[in-house]
Design a protein around this motif. Structure first.
Motif, PDB file in Angstrom:
ATOM      1  N   LYS A 104       0.846  -1.212   0.000  1.00  0.00           N
ATOM      2  CA  LYS A 104       0.000   0.000   0.000  1.00  0.00           C
ATOM      3  C   LYS A 104       0.874   1.253   0.000  1.00  0.00           C
ATOM      4  CE  LYS A 104      -3.690  -2.617   1.021  1.00  0.00           C
ATOM      5  NZ  LYS A 104      -4.329  -3.252  -0.103  1.00  0.00           N
ATOM      6  N   ASP A 105       2.108   1.111   0.544  1.00  0.00           N
ATOM      7  CA  ASP A 105       2.991   2.283   0.678  1.00  0.00           C
ATOM      8  C   ASP A 105       4.097   2.339  -0.364  1.00  0.00           C
ATOM      9  OD1 ASP A 105       1.683   3.162   2.926  1.00  0.00           O
ATOM     10  OD2 ASP A 105       2.894   1.909   4.255  1.00  0.00           O
ATOM     11  N   GLU A 106       4.521   1.170  -0.822  1.00  0.00           N
ATOM     12  CA  GLU A 106       5.591   1.197  -1.833  1.00  0.00           C
ATOM     13  C   GLU A 106       5.419   0.046  -2.825  1.00  0.00           C
ATOM     14  OE1 GLU A 106       9.561  -0.548  -0.548  1.00  0.00           O
ATOM     15  OE2 GLU A 106       8.914   0.400   1.307  1.00  0.00           O
ATOM     16  N   ALA A 107       6.012   0.212  -3.990  1.00  0.00           N
ATOM     17  CA  ALA A 107       5.844  -0.799  -5.044  1.00  0.00           C
ATOM     18  C   ALA A 107       6.585  -2.085  -4.689  1.00  0.00           C
ATOM     19  CB  ALA A 107       6.368  -0.245  -6.364  1.00  0.00           C
ATOM     20  N   ILE A 108       5.885  -3.211  -4.902  1.00  0.00           N
ATOM     21  CA  ILE A 108       6.492  -4.539  -4.737  1.00  0.00           C
ATOM     22  C   ILE A 108       6.456  -5.218  -6.110  1.00  0.00           C
ATOM     23  CG2 ILE A 108       6.183  -6.817  -3.680  1.00  0.00           C
ATOM     24  CD1 ILE A 108       5.270  -5.527  -1.193  1.00  0.00           C
ATOM     25  N   TYR A 109       7.535  -5.886  -6.436  1.00  0.00           N
ATOM     26  CA  TYR A 109       7.647  -6.476  -7.769  1.00  0.00           C
ATOM     27  C   TYR A 109       7.608  -8.001  -7.713  1.00  0.00           C
ATOM     28  CZ  TYR A 109       8.877  -1.717  -8.718  1.00  0.00           C
ATOM     29  OH  TYR A 109       8.836  -0.357  -8.794  1.00  0.00           O
ATOM     30  N   GLY A 110       7.234  -8.585  -8.829  1.00  0.00           N
ATOM     31  CA  GLY A 110       7.254 -10.041  -8.951  1.00  0.00           C
ATOM     32  C   GLY A 110       8.063 -10.411 -10.176  1.00  0.00           C
ATOM     33  N   CYS A 111       8.722 -11.541 -10.116  1.00  0.00           N
ATOM     34  CA  CYS A 111       9.528 -11.994 -11.255  1.00  0.00           C
ATOM     35  C   CYS A 111       9.145 -13.431 -11.578  1.00  0.00           C
ATOM     36  CB  CYS A 111      11.012 -11.902 -10.884  1.00  0.00           C
ATOM     37  SG  CYS A 111      12.106 -12.670 -12.094  1.00  0.00           S
ATOM     38  N   LEU A 112       8.595 -13.624 -12.780  1.00  0.00           N
ATOM     39  CA  LEU A 112       8.344 -14.986 -13.266  1.00  0.00           C
ATOM     40  C   LEU A 112       9.697 -15.545 -13.681  1.00  0.00           C
ATOM     41  CD1 LEU A 112       5.249 -14.920 -15.684  1.00  0.00           C
ATOM     42  CD2 LEU A 112       5.449 -16.177 -13.535  1.00  0.00           C
ATOM     43  N   PHE A 113      10.321 -16.291 -12.783  1.00  0.00           N
ATOM     44  CA  PHE A 113      11.703 -16.704 -13.029  1.00  0.00           C
ATOM     45  C   PHE A 113      11.774 -17.795 -14.107  1.00  0.00           C
ATOM     46  CE2 PHE A 113      11.361 -20.773 -10.900  1.00  0.00           C
ATOM     47  CZ  PHE A 113      10.294 -20.574 -10.047  1.00  0.00           C
ATOM     48  N   GLU A 114      12.960 -17.934 -14.663  1.00  0.00           N
ATOM     49  CA  GLU A 114      13.197 -19.005 -15.632  1.00  0.00           C
ATOM     50  C   GLU A 114      13.871 -20.164 -14.928  1.00  0.00           C
ATOM     51  OE1 GLU A 114      15.411 -17.043 -18.681  1.00  0.00           O
ATOM     52  OE2 GLU A 114      13.616 -16.051 -19.450  1.00  0.00           O
ATOM     53  N   GLY A 115      13.363 -21.362 -15.123  1.00  0.00           N
ATOM     54  CA  GLY A 115      13.942 -22.536 -14.481  1.00  0.00           C
ATOM     55  C   GLY A 115      12.855 -23.496 -14.044  1.00  0.00           C
ATOM     56  N   ILE A 116      13.283 -24.652 -13.548  1.00  0.00           N
ATOM     57  CA  ILE A 116      12.308 -25.640 -13.097  1.00  0.00           C
ATOM     58  C   ILE A 116      12.328 -25.678 -11.578  1.00  0.00           C
ATOM     59  CG2 ILE A 116      11.713 -28.103 -13.081  1.00  0.00           C
ATOM     60  CD1 ILE A 116      13.085 -28.271 -15.816  1.00  0.00           C
ATOM     61  N   ARG A 117      11.132 -25.542 -10.990  1.00  0.00           N
ATOM     62  CA  ARG A 117      11.042 -25.558  -9.537  1.00  0.00           C
ATOM     63  C   ARG A 117      10.493 -26.893  -9.071  1.00  0.00           C
ATOM     64  NH1 ARG A 117       6.578 -25.231  -5.750  1.00  0.00           N
ATOM     65  NH2 ARG A 117       5.457 -24.865  -7.663  1.00  0.00           N
ATOM     66  N   HIS A 118      11.164 -27.463  -8.076  1.00  0.00           N
ATOM     67  CA  HIS A 118      10.676 -28.696  -7.465  1.00  0.00           C
ATOM     68  C   HIS A 118      10.245 -28.406  -6.040  1.00  0.00           C
ATOM     69  CE1 HIS A 118      12.220 -31.123 -10.756  1.00  0.00           C
ATOM     70  NE2 HIS A 118      13.373 -30.505 -10.658  1.00  0.00           N
ATOM     71  N   ASP A 119       9.032 -28.822  -5.684  1.00  0.00           N
ATOM     72  CA  ASP A 119       8.600 -28.686  -4.294  1.00  0.00           C
ATOM     73  C   ASP A 119       9.092 -29.912  -3.529  1.00  0.00           C
ATOM     74  OD1 ASP A 119       7.458 -28.389  -1.862  1.00  0.00           O
ATOM     75  OD2 ASP A 119       5.379 -28.543  -2.532  1.00  0.00           O
ATOM     76  N   CYS A 120      10.247 -29.760  -2.915  1.00  0.00           N
ATOM     77  CA  CYS A 120      10.877 -30.912  -2.256  1.00  0.00           C
ATOM     78  C   CYS A 120      10.384 -31.115  -0.828  1.00  0.00           C
ATOM     79  CB  CYS A 120      12.393 -30.766  -2.285  1.00  0.00           C
ATOM     80  SG  CYS A 120      13.036 -31.024  -3.940  1.00  0.00           S
ATOM     81  N   GLY A 121       9.464 -30.282  -0.371  1.00  0.00           N
ATOM     82  CA  GLY A 121       8.863 -30.497   0.942  1.00  0.00           C
ATOM     83  C   GLY A 121       7.738 -31.512   0.834  1.00  0.00           C
ATOM     84  N   ASP A 122       7.443 -31.930  -0.399  1.00  0.00           N
ATOM     85  CA  ASP A 122       6.335 -32.821  -0.692  1.00  0.00           C
ATOM     86  C   ASP A 122       6.922 -34.121  -1.265  1.00  0.00           C
ATOM     87  OD1 ASP A 122       3.415 -33.197  -1.675  1.00  0.00           O
ATOM     88  OD2 ASP A 122       4.627 -33.450  -3.479  1.00  0.00           O
ATOM     89  N   LYS A 123       6.338 -35.263  -0.884  1.00  0.00           N
ATOM     90  CA  LYS A 123       6.954 -36.544  -1.268  1.00  0.00           C
ATOM     91  C   LYS A 123       7.050 -36.719  -2.786  1.00  0.00           C
ATOM     92  CE  LYS A 123       5.512 -38.615   3.033  1.00  0.00           C
ATOM     93  NZ  LYS A 123       4.656 -39.550   3.747  1.00  0.00           N
ATOM     94  N   LEU A 124       5.950 -36.424  -3.492  1.00  0.00           N
ATOM     95  CA  LEU A 124       5.970 -36.609  -4.946  1.00  0.00           C
ATOM     96  C   LEU A 124       6.934 -35.616  -5.606  1.00  0.00           C
ATOM     97  CD1 LEU A 124       4.882 -38.109  -7.406  1.00  0.00           C
ATOM     98  CD2 LEU A 124       2.980 -36.477  -7.476  1.00  0.00           C
ATOM     99  N   GLY A 125       6.913 -34.376  -5.130  1.00  0.00           N
ATOM    100  CA  GLY A 125       7.812 -33.351  -5.670  1.00  0.00           C
ATOM    101  C   GLY A 125       9.267 -33.757  -5.492  1.00  0.00           C
TER     102      GLY A 125
END
Ligand code: G1P
Length: 291
Positions: free
Chosen positions: A238-259
């Motif tokens: 609300k007070d300052e700009a926050i940015y997002g970056c759609l990064f390049e690469g493959i992300r694995h959710d390793c906190g999850d058994k299948l990931g």
């Protein structure tokens, strides 16, 4: 100002990975031959980070031991002339300066970040979550730092996820600046699918500024009764700009058994010393299942 410090919240109990995480930290689960946390530390170092703070908790001593010098092990390797392994083991302890603080109660990600306030001081800093292992040509954190250097505001790693999974993540609404860089206009922690502002999820890499601390200090518990970083970021936006970056690469959710399983297969197929044999094995197993 350069980003030299990174915070690793590692106090989580790893309940998605029980019983493996009953007595040992989830961050120490090995992907092939390195614990998850080492991949993430290496990513931070590759992005220019010089000091790391682990926000740790009960039962996490193995992480400290892993990044410490193991005198007996080094002596043994030296005696046996295993110099390559010795170098590898020693490098882990010399890679970066590591500090530790205990998060005395599991009160959420926002609370863990607040524990880093004194370490961070008045500098921008990175946050890396150990569940997300990101395989990328340029380290994901490095991609975020490029955005930070250009726009001079907090940056979140973003990924488009299937809508049926959005409730597992912090979710943002964002306006495109380029095809990969966004200005974030709304944030919701783990929304119901029908209430999610988009299919863009926050992934565990952030570049933050110290302005987040006074907000976190006053932040009421949110989703799951925890102090949520996402809620504090919404206030900051609300007070300052926050940015997002759609990064390049493959992300694995390793906190999850299948990931974790997928990450193991993916990484194994990239390892020259055994990838040919491993691929043959996988093919053979798949053929047998189809018969
Ligand atoms: C945390 C954050 C969430 C983010 C996720 C990424 O959730 O609170 O906003 O999307 O990490 O991995 P956790 O998975 O720790 O519950």
């Amino acid at each position: 100002m350069q980003v030299k410090k990174a915070v690793f919240p590692v106090a989580g109990l790893g309940t998605r990975f029980l019983p493996a995480t009953k007595a040992s930290p989830k961050e120490m689960l090995p992907l092939i031959d390195k614990p998850l946390v080492q991949y993430v530390v290496e990513e931070a170092v590759a992005a220019g980070i010089e000091q790391i703070l682990f926000v740790t908790g009960r039962g996490k001593r193995a992480i400290e031991d892993h990044f410490d010098i193991s005198f007996e092990l080094e002596a043994l390797l030296q005696e046996k002339g295993k110099n390559d392994t010795l170098r590898e083991v020693r490098d882990i302890a010399e890679m970066v300066n590591i500090f530790y603080v205990r998060q005395k109660q599991a009160m959420g990600l926002g609370h863990a970040i607040l524990c880093a306030r004194e370490f961070v001081g008045n500098e921008p800093f990175a946050v890396l979550l150990g569940d997300d292992i990101i395989d990328a040509e340029k380290p994901c954190l490095g991609q975020l730092l490029d955005v930070y250097r250009k726009y001079r505001g907090p940056v979140l790693a973003l990924e488009k996820v299937p809508m049926e999974n959005i409730s597992s993540y912090g979710c943002v609404r964002a306006n495109g600046i380029t095809d990969r860089i966004f200005e974030v206009t709304d944030l919701v922690e783990k929304p119901k699918r029908e209430e999610a502002p988009s299919d863009m999820a926050i992934i565990g890499r952030y570049v933050l500024t110290p302005e987040i601390f006074p907000i976190l200090e006053r932040q009421e518990p949110g989703k799951g009764g925890e102090i949520q970083l996402t809620d504090a970021l919404l206030k900051l936006s609300k007070d300052e700009a926050i940015y997002g970056c759609l990064f390049e690469g493959i992300r694995h959710d390793c906190g999850d058994k299948l990931g974790f399983l997928k990450a193991t297969v993916d990484m194994a197929l990239k390892r020259e010393e055994f990838n040919t044999e491993f691929e043959e094995y996988l093919r053979e197993r798949l053929c047998r299942r189809q018969d």
